[in-house]
Design a protein around this motif. Structure first.
Motif, short mmCIF file in Angstrom:
data_model
loop_
_atom_site.label_atom_id
_atom_site.label_comp_id
_atom_site.label_asym_id
_atom_site.label_seq_id
_atom_site.Cartn_x
_atom_site.Cartn_y
_atom_site.Cartn_z
N PRO A 1 67.24 42.71 39.43
CA PRO A 1 66.20 42.52 38.40
C PRO A 1 65.07 41.59 38.84
N GLN A 2 65.43 40.53 39.59
CA GLN A 2 64.40 39.62 40.08
C GLN A 2 63.46 40.33 41.04
N TYR A 3 64.02 41.17 41.89
CA TYR A 3 63.20 41.93 42.84
C TYR A 3 62.28 42.90 42.10
N GLU A 4 62.83 43.58 41.08
CA GLU A 4 62.04 44.54 40.31
C GLU A 4 60.88 43.83 39.60
N ARG A 5 61.14 42.65 39.03
CA ARG A 5 60.06 41.89 38.38
C ARG A 5 58.98 41.51 39.39
N ALA A 6 59.40 41.10 40.58
CA ALA A 6 58.42 40.71 41.60
C ALA A 6 57.55 41.90 42.01
N VAL A 7 58.15 43.08 42.12
CA VAL A 7 57.39 44.28 42.47
C VAL A 7 56.37 44.60 41.38
N TRP A 8 56.79 44.53 40.11
CA TRP A 8 55.87 44.83 39.02
C TRP A 8 54.77 43.79 38.90
N ARG A 9 55.09 42.53 39.13
CA ARG A 9 54.06 41.49 39.09
C ARG A 9 53.01 41.74 40.16
N SER A 10 53.45 42.20 41.32
CA SER A 10 52.53 42.53 42.41
C SER A 10 51.64 43.72 42.02
N ARG A 11 52.23 44.76 41.44
CA ARG A 11 51.45 45.91 40.99
C ARG A 11 50.47 45.51 39.89
N ASN A 12 50.95 44.66 38.98
CA ASN A 12 50.09 44.22 37.88
C ASN A 12 48.89 43.42 38.36
N ALA A 13 49.06 42.69 39.46
CA ALA A 13 47.94 41.91 39.99
C ALA A 13 46.77 42.82 40.36
N GLY A 14 47.07 43.97 40.94
CA GLY A 14 46.01 44.93 41.28
C GLY A 14 45.35 45.50 40.03
N LEU A 15 46.16 45.79 39.01
CA LEU A 15 45.64 46.35 37.76
C LEU A 15 44.74 45.33 37.05
N LYS A 16 45.17 44.06 37.04
CA LYS A 16 44.38 43.01 36.40
C LYS A 16 43.05 42.80 37.14
N SER A 17 43.09 42.92 38.45
CA SER A 17 41.86 42.77 39.23
C SER A 17 40.84 43.85 38.88
N LEU A 18 41.31 45.10 38.74
CA LEU A 18 40.42 46.19 38.34
C LEU A 18 39.83 45.93 36.95
N LEU A 19 40.68 45.45 36.03
CA LEU A 19 40.23 45.20 34.67
C LEU A 19 39.16 44.09 34.64
N LYS A 20 39.36 43.04 35.41
CA LYS A 20 38.38 41.95 35.44
C LYS A 20 37.05 42.43 36.00
N THR A 21 37.11 43.31 37.00
CA THR A 21 35.88 43.88 37.55
C THR A 21 35.16 44.70 36.48
N LEU A 22 35.92 45.50 35.73
CA LEU A 22 35.35 46.31 34.65
C LEU A 22 34.73 45.41 33.57
N ALA A 23 35.43 44.35 33.20
CA ALA A 23 34.92 43.43 32.17
C ALA A 23 33.62 42.76 32.63
N SER A 24 33.55 42.40 33.89
CA SER A 24 32.33 41.78 34.43
C SER A 24 31.16 42.76 34.38
N ALA A 25 31.44 44.03 34.72
CA ALA A 25 30.40 45.05 34.66
C ALA A 25 29.93 45.26 33.22
N GLN A 26 30.86 45.20 32.26
CA GLN A 26 30.50 45.33 30.85
C GLN A 26 29.59 44.18 30.41
N GLU A 27 29.92 42.98 30.84
CA GLU A 27 29.11 41.82 30.46
C GLU A 27 27.71 41.93 31.05
N ALA A 28 27.61 42.40 32.30
CA ALA A 28 26.30 42.58 32.93
C ALA A 28 25.48 43.62 32.16
N TYR A 29 26.14 44.69 31.73
CA TYR A 29 25.46 45.73 30.95
C TYR A 29 24.99 45.16 29.60
#
Length: 201
Positions: free
Chosen positions: A46-74
């Motif tokens: 379970p600890q390994y599975e959580r670590a894998v998902w946290r790593s995947r989530n980091a990429g998803l959060k990065s995309l979202l922050k980029t999208l939010a920044s683009a929205q603010e610029a617009y």
């Protein structure tokens, strides 16, 4: 000159009634080893599975922050938030979705370019009841329809939130993704037509 005399070792037979020496493992010893391995696996997997998902989530959060920044610029340039990806000054390497509610029934304005689809995920420009939000959610796997959001027009801090949909699109227990994986704190518990939101540390 002295000569070395080697005396051969004498074989001594075991005493009558003595037990023969067993050089293998007993069944009890093997069972104890298997039990220890099982306990370690139950803790580590379970600890390994959580670590894998946290790593995947980091990429998803990065995309979202980029999208939010683009929205603010617009918003700074136009006085309103974008409702379509083609209005933004950034190009996401994702396919156009079908608009509407997206795979996880998160509210958009229904425009054809308000959803972008990637590998097991979606980026969504949300616009519902006058509240503009951006979402990034998983669309497949154990944590289907969980992800992250930033409410642009409602929250001055533009904070990143974890969300779990509550509309029948996922099967996890409340808090399994946002608390157990992301260590969030429950802020709002959604009803059957919305999502539960969690504040991230």
């Amino acid at each position: 000159m002295c000569q070395k005399v080697v005396i051969p070792a004498r074989c001594v037979p075991p005493a009558p009634g003595a037990r023969p020496v067993n050089k293998g493992f007993t069944l009890i010893e093997l069972l104890v080893v298997v039990l220890i391995i099982g306990i370690l696996a139950a803790i580590a997997v379970p600890q390994y599975e959580r670590a894998v998902w946290r790593s995947r989530n980091a990429g998803l959060k990065s995309l979202l922050k980029t999208l939010a920044s683009a929205q603010e610029a617009y918003y700074m340039a136009n006085g309103a938030y974008a409702t379509q990806f083609e209005q933004l000054d950034i190009d996401f390497p994702l396919k156009k979705g079908s608009g509407g509610w997206g795979a996880c029934r998160l509210a958009t304005d229904g425009s054809a370019d308000s959803v972008r689809v990637g590998d097991n995920m979606q980026l969504i420009l949300g616009n519902y009841a006058g509240v503009s939000s951006v979402f990034a959610v998983w669309t497949e796997g154990k944590y289907k329809c969980t992800g992250f959001s930033i409410r642009s027009s409602l929250d001055e801090t533009k904070r990143l939130e974890c969300l779990e949909t509550r509309n029948g699109t996922n099967t996890i227990k409340p808090g399994e993704f946002c608390i157990n994986v992301e260590h969030g704190v429950l802020e709002y518990e959604g009803n059957s037509m919305s999502a539960s939101r969690y504040v991230l540390p």
